[in-house]
Structure formats: C-alpha cells, structure tokens
Design an enzyme around this catalytic site. Structure first.
Site, mmCIF file in Angstrom:
data_model
loop_
_atom_site.group_PDB
_atom_site.id
_atom_site.type_symbol
_atom_site.label_atom_id
_atom_site.label_comp_id
_atom_site.label_asym_id
_atom_site.label_seq_id
_atom_site.Cartn_x
_atom_site.Cartn_y
_atom_site.Cartn_z
ATOM 1 N N VAL A 156 0.839 -1.197 0.000
ATOM 2 C CA VAL A 156 0.000 0.000 0.000
ATOM 3 C C VAL A 156 0.874 1.248 0.000
ATOM 4 C CG1 VAL A 156 -1.864 1.235 1.165
ATOM 5 C CG2 VAL A 156 -1.743 -1.265 1.323
ATOM 6 N N GLY A 186 8.800 4.440 3.145
ATOM 7 C CA GLY A 186 7.828 4.197 4.207
ATOM 8 C C GLY A 186 6.423 3.935 3.707
ATOM 9 N N SER A 187 5.764 2.915 4.225
ATOM 10 C CA SER A 187 4.400 2.626 3.810
ATOM 11 C C SER A 187 3.817 1.489 4.639
ATOM 12 C CB SER A 187 4.349 2.294 2.319
ATOM 13 O OG SER A 187 3.017 2.352 1.862
ATOM 14 N N ARG A 188 3.012 0.613 3.977
ATOM 15 C CA ARG A 188 2.318 -0.443 4.716
ATOM 16 C C ARG A 188 2.173 -1.695 3.856
ATOM 17 N NH1 ARG A 188 -3.681 0.923 6.069
ATOM 18 N NH2 ARG A 188 -4.254 -0.673 4.549
#
Length: 218
Positions: A156, A186-188
């Site tokens: 994501v 940076g993320s998910r």
C-alpha cells in the site's frame, strides 16, 4: 522473478549515483567558494541516508513450511477479521507499518504460486488512516500454497511512499523469504490469511521481514 541479493537494493543505485555526483561537483566548487562546501557535506550525508534506506540485508527464514512470515520490517498496526473483496472471503488481516527507518525490501510470506495480481490506482493518504485500505494506490498478489490454501499480500502506497515496486507476476512460483519488491520511503503491507490460521503476533509487535512468524497455516 527478479530476486536481488546485493547489499543495496538495485532501485537505490540511481539515487545514490545522483547524490554522489552532486556532492562531488559541490566539493570541487567548494574549494573556491566555501558556501558550496557546506552543500557538499549535506549531499554527502544524504548519500549515506539513501544507502541506509535501500539496504538489503540477508535474513534467515524459519524452517516450518506452514509458517507465514512477515513480508516487511515494521510494526503491526492492525490485526483482526476483514472481508477480502478479491476472494470474497472473511479472512484474518494483519497490517504492518514501515517507517522511513525500516528496511523497505519486501519478502514473500509463503511458498506458493501467484494465481493473480492486481493494481489499484488511488490516493496517497497516511497509511495509518483507515481509509487507506480502500482509497490508496496499492498492488497485491493472490498466492496459493501446494495444499490449496489462499492468501493475499498487498503493498500500500502512502503519504510519502509513492512508488511501489513488485517483481512478481501471475504464474510465478514464489519461495518463502525471497525478495519480491519494495516500497520507497515508508508505507504499509497488508497480509490476508485464511481465517483458521493460528496467529502468532499481536498489535504493536515489531516484525522482521523474512524472519518473524505472523501465523501458522492449518
């Protein structure tokens, strides 16, 4: 499928080369104009940060073939039931948040075949926002194990991370723990597991890609 074993992820080389080139040019100019020297120091430090960000360390994957491992370094920010629209099933969802300080190379959570892939073009909300699951840009893999168990892993994009890289394609045979992509800055990662999976992590737990066991398949 591409699986880089270099200490630095290949996607980082252009950024590193650019920062080094600028630092060298500024250092040369700094020999005559002091102000440029300080800029050279800044870009030198930036180069080190980029190298740190794109680091690609080796990991030791647990031997248990039923173990689903974390696809990303980070922190578990969601754990609970969720209806997955691509399979149309109630599954167990585990979301892992990656900060800019985590390793951003993503790893295969379970050995199996890629039944399908999907890409959804969307927004770039903070990935800790509940709306990000449905509205953010994302790329996913639907994986089937040799025992016929299906699970999904989704990269994501977020507020800062706006570049998803996925090496895997439909029909690929994936090996647990191998590198399959990354998300810049940076993320998910969301992992959807069969509801009967014995979960081995809790909210707030730190995860290590390729090593931390998220759960055990039946």
């Amino acid at each position: 499928m591409r699986n880089s074993n270099t200490p630095i992820a290949a996607e980082g080389y252009p950024f590193i080369a650019g920062a080094v080139l600028i630092a060298v040019v500024l250092a040369v100019l700094g020999s005559k104009i002091p102000a440029f020297f300080f800029l050279a120091v800044f870009f030198g430090a930036l180069t080190l940060f980029i190298v740190f960000f794109f680091r690609n360390p080796e990991r030791t994957t647990p031997a248990d073939e039923n173990a689903v491992i974390a696809p990303a370094d980070g922190v578990v920010i969601y754990l609970g039931p969720s209806r997955e629209e691509h399979l149309g099933e109630e599954m167990t969802k585990i979301s892992i948040f990656m900060s800019v300080f985590n390793v951003h190379v993503n790893r295969v959570p379970i050995t199996g075949k890629v039944l399908d892939t999907f890409y959804i073009k969307g927004k770039f909300l903070d990935v800790r926002d509940d709306r990000a699951t449905f509205e953010n840009e994302q790329a996913g893999l639907i994986i089937e194990t040799a025992k016929g168990m299906k699970m999904i892993v989704v990269q994501v994009a977020g507020l800062i991370a706006r570049r998803i890289v996925c090496y895997a394609a439909k029909g690929d045979q994936l090996v647990r723990g191998k590198r399959y992509g990354l998300i810049r800055f940076g993320s998910r990662l969301d992992v959807y597991l069969p509801s009967e999976t014995a979960v081995r992590v809790r909210m707030g737990d730190k995860t290590v890609a390729g090593e931390t066991i998220l759960g055990l398949l039946p």
